[in-house]
Design an enzyme around this catalytic site. Structure first.
Site, PDB file in Angstrom:
ATOM      1  N   ASP A 127       0.829  -1.201   0.000  1.00  0.00           N
ATOM      2  CA  ASP A 127       0.000   0.000   0.000  1.00  0.00           C
ATOM      3  C   ASP A 127       0.871   1.262   0.000  1.00  0.00           C
ATOM      4  OD1 ASP A 127      -1.691   2.120   0.632  1.00  0.00           O
ATOM      5  OD2 ASP A 127      -2.984   0.887   1.882  1.00  0.00           O
ATOM      6  N   SER A 130      -0.396   4.362   1.996  1.00  0.00           N
ATOM      7  CA  SER A 130      -0.127   4.300   3.435  1.00  0.00           C
ATOM      8  C   SER A 130       1.341   4.575   3.732  1.00  0.00           C
ATOM      9  CB  SER A 130      -0.482   2.920   4.000  1.00  0.00           C
ATOM     10  OG  SER A 130      -1.873   2.779   4.006  1.00  0.00           O
ATOM     11  N   TYR A 230     -12.524   4.439   2.470  1.00  0.00           N
ATOM     12  CA  TYR A 230     -12.394   5.848   2.085  1.00  0.00           C
ATOM     13  C   TYR A 230     -13.640   6.632   2.421  1.00  0.00           C
ATOM     14  CZ  TYR A 230      -8.317   4.617  -0.704  1.00  0.00           C
ATOM     15  OH  TYR A 230      -7.094   4.194  -1.116  1.00  0.00           O
TER      16      TYR A 230
HETATM   17  P1  NAD Z   1      -7.439   9.647   2.614  1.00  0.00           P
HETATM   18  O1  NAD Z   1      -6.030  10.086   2.435  1.00  0.00           O
HETATM   19  O2  NAD Z   1      -8.244   9.344   1.409  1.00  0.00           O
HETATM   20  O3  NAD Z   1      -8.227  10.770   3.456  1.00  0.00           O
HETATM   21  C1  NAD Z   1      -7.702  11.275   4.651  1.00  0.00           C
HETATM   22  C2  NAD Z   1      -8.778  11.354   5.701  1.00  0.00           C
HETATM   23  O4  NAD Z   1      -9.651  12.448   5.423  1.00  0.00           O
HETATM   24  C3  NAD Z   1      -9.675  10.119   5.807  1.00  0.00           C
HETATM   25  O5  NAD Z   1      -9.593   9.604   7.112  1.00  0.00           O
HETATM   26  C4  NAD Z   1     -11.064  10.657   5.480  1.00  0.00           C
HETATM   27  O6  NAD Z   1     -12.074   9.987   6.203  1.00  0.00           O
HETATM   28  C5  NAD Z   1     -10.920  12.107   5.913  1.00  0.00           C
HETATM   29  N1  NAD Z   1     -11.952  13.025   5.422  1.00  0.00           N
HETATM   30  C6  NAD Z   1     -12.543  13.083   4.208  1.00  0.00           C
HETATM   31  N2  NAD Z   1     -13.455  14.067   4.183  1.00  0.00           N
HETATM   32  C7  NAD Z   1     -13.421  14.670   5.405  1.00  0.00           C
HETATM   33  C8  NAD Z   1     -14.139  15.750   5.996  1.00  0.00           C
HETATM   34  N3  NAD Z   1     -15.078  16.420   5.321  1.00  0.00           N
HETATM   35  N4  NAD Z   1     -13.856  16.053   7.268  1.00  0.00           N
HETATM   36  C9  NAD Z   1     -12.915  15.374   7.977  1.00  0.00           C
HETATM   37  N5  NAD Z   1     -12.233  14.352   7.477  1.00  0.00           N
HETATM   38  C10 NAD Z   1     -12.473  13.993   6.208  1.00  0.00           C
HETATM   39  O7  NAD Z   1      -7.521   8.396   3.583  1.00  0.00           O
HETATM   40  P2  NAD Z   1      -6.372   7.382   4.041  1.00  0.00           P
HETATM   41  O8  NAD Z   1      -5.490   8.058   4.997  1.00  0.00           O
HETATM   42  O9  NAD Z   1      -5.731   6.847   2.827  1.00  0.00           O
HETATM   43  O10 NAD Z   1      -7.148   6.252   4.836  1.00  0.00           O
HETATM   44  C11 NAD Z   1      -8.519   6.018   4.751  1.00  0.00           C
HETATM   45  C12 NAD Z   1      -8.901   4.823   5.618  1.00  0.00           C
HETATM   46  O11 NAD Z   1      -8.369   3.632   5.101  1.00  0.00           O
HETATM   47  C13 NAD Z   1      -8.446   4.887   7.048  1.00  0.00           C
HETATM   48  O12 NAD Z   1      -9.491   4.392   7.834  1.00  0.00           O
HETATM   49  C14 NAD Z   1      -7.314   3.941   7.136  1.00  0.00           C
HETATM   50  O13 NAD Z   1      -7.136   3.422   8.423  1.00  0.00           O
HETATM   51  C15 NAD Z   1      -7.784   2.896   6.176  1.00  0.00           C
HETATM   52  N6  NAD Z   1      -6.670   2.113   5.657  1.00  0.00           N
HETATM   53  C16 NAD Z   1      -6.789   0.742   5.644  1.00  0.00           C
HETATM   54  C17 NAD Z   1      -5.749  -0.015   5.153  1.00  0.00           C
HETATM   55  C18 NAD Z   1      -5.831  -1.502   5.135  1.00  0.00           C
HETATM   56  O14 NAD Z   1      -6.710  -2.059   5.749  1.00  0.00           O
HETATM   57  N7  NAD Z   1      -4.977  -2.177   4.387  1.00  0.00           N
HETATM   58  C19 NAD Z   1      -4.599   0.591   4.659  1.00  0.00           C
HETATM   59  C20 NAD Z   1      -4.531   1.971   4.683  1.00  0.00           C
HETATM   60  C21 NAD Z   1      -5.585   2.727   5.166  1.00  0.00           C
END
Ligand code: NAD
Length: 372
Positions: A127, A130, A230
């Protein structure tokens, strides 16, 4: 296979797609690796270390012309012209930008955009979002310390007591959670907001306070769950309530780190200009969403601007500021991805029915496999 590692040409891109350690693993697996001279220099990996790992040092055309090419960024026209027809390309190719992907398809490449990998346990080790966002979240806090004229921890000195910095983090995904952890380690008091209900527990487990914007309808609750991990765009009524709460918290804050993103869309606006007007002089906003339009309309991509005493840091590509570690993690992500498309004999073999491959494969046989 013949694997090429070109030097990145995008201005400011200091990362490299393979490091000596991953080159060694590729060679142990029976591949030939061609590394463009100076490909790793900006990330502090020397040509001699790639050579010691078994790579052959080559020029750009030989690296780009390999059967399989590992890149950080999408190749530009000049790079594409040097790539082998029917070559295989792995990189961060910006999978939502169809106009940018079309030339790759026209060049006959089989291309994998690693940002499109699903957020599943199996995909975790490859990923790239991440691995890179985690480092970016850390760096965002350090950038804030650089532009902030005060310190982060509470400090009692003979000359008086200094208060702990108040940090607000908007968006508690990978980058935001690392920003919270980093700010906490530096002694700040941290609050954070996210649309996804699962974020509350994660914020609290890092010692942050969750800024709660209660859901008032089933529709709000349902959208807030997001899809595939997401966020989705929230209804206007929820966004308005969040904006009011966030504005209050920002007025009290010394540092605001914004990371909120919605895949394939412009970043949501979370800090309006009048909120910035009401912030304390000396406050710093680091807008990590600036490349997607920004979470604050006053931030400017690639620049640090002063707005009535509030500094808005709009620097882009934060992982490139930590090029050594960012390259090492990215190179390992690629190595893990290669395991999916190279068989036990070391040959390219596209597995059928693999959800990671299906998500990442953006073009093949002259066809663009994505649509708007
Ligand atoms: P991202 O970079 O797409 O977005 C960053 C954050 O912004 C997210 O948490 C999203 O919910 C938040 N966001 C969007 N609109 C918003 C608003 N209006 N107000 C406040 N916050 C807002 O997201 P990301 O960091 O890539 O991760 C998203 C999710 O995926 C997380 O829950 C993360 O833990 C999960 N994740 C899972 C795996 C896995 O299982 N393999 C790997 C990576 C991430």
């Amino acid at each position: 296979m013949q694997i090429g590692i070109p030097r990145e040409t995008l201005p400011g891109e200091t990362r490299v797609a393979a490091i000596p350690d991953t080159v060694k693993k590729l060679i142990q697996a029976g591949h030939q690796v061609r590394v463009e001279r100076a490909a790793g220099l900006a990330a502090r990996y020397r040509d001699s270390d790639y050579e010691s790992a078994g790579a052959t040092l080559v020029d750009a055309a030989q690296a780009l012309g390999a059967e399989l090419v590992l890149k950080v960024r999408r190749p530009d026209a000049a790079e594409l012209a040097q790539m082998a027809p029917q070559g295989i390309l792995l990189g961060m190719l910006d999978p939502f930008d169809l106009d940018g992907l079309r030339p790759l398809a026209e060049a006959g490449l089989t291309a994998f955009a690693l940002e499109a990998a699903p957020r599943t346990t199996r995909a975790q080790s490859l990923d790239v979002l991440s691995s890179q966002s985690n480092l970016a979240g850390y760096k965002a806090v350090l950038l804030a310390t650089q532009y902030y004229g005060r310190i982060f921890p509470m400090m009692m000195t003979a000359a008086g007591t200094l208060k702990a910095a108040r940090v607000v983090v908007l968006g508690a995904g990978v980058a935001g959670l690392q920003a919270i952890a980093t700010a906490r380690r530096l002694g700040a008091v941290v609050e954070a907001s996210d649309v996804r209900p699962a974020a509350r527990e994660q914020v609290e487990s890092l010692g942050g306070k969750f800024i709660d914007v209660p859901y008032e309808t089933d529709e709000e609750r349902e959208i807030a769950q997001g899809t595939g991990g997401y966020a989705r765009p929230m209804p206007a009524a929820w966004m308005a309530r969040q904006a009011a709460l966030v504005a209050e918290r920002c007025k009290q804050a010394d540092i605001v780190i914004t990371t909120a993103l919605i895949p394939g869309r412009p970043a949501p606006v979370l800090i309006q200009p009048d909120t910035v007007d009401a912030m304390k002089p000396g406050a710093v906003i680091v807008d990590m969403a600036v490349e997607r339009g920004g979470n604050c309309p006053l931030s400017v991509a690639g620049q640090v601007v002063d707005h009535n005493g509030v500094t808005l840091v709009g620097l882009t590509n934060l992982p490139a500021l930590l090029a050594t570690d960012a390259s090492a993690l990215y190179a390992r992500n690629l190595l893990d991805f290669l395991k999916l498309i190279i068989d036990a004999e070391g040959r390219y073999a596209l597995p059928a029915d693999d959800d990671i491959i299906q998500a990442c494969l953006v073009c093949q046989g002259g066809q663009l496999l994505r649509s708007a």
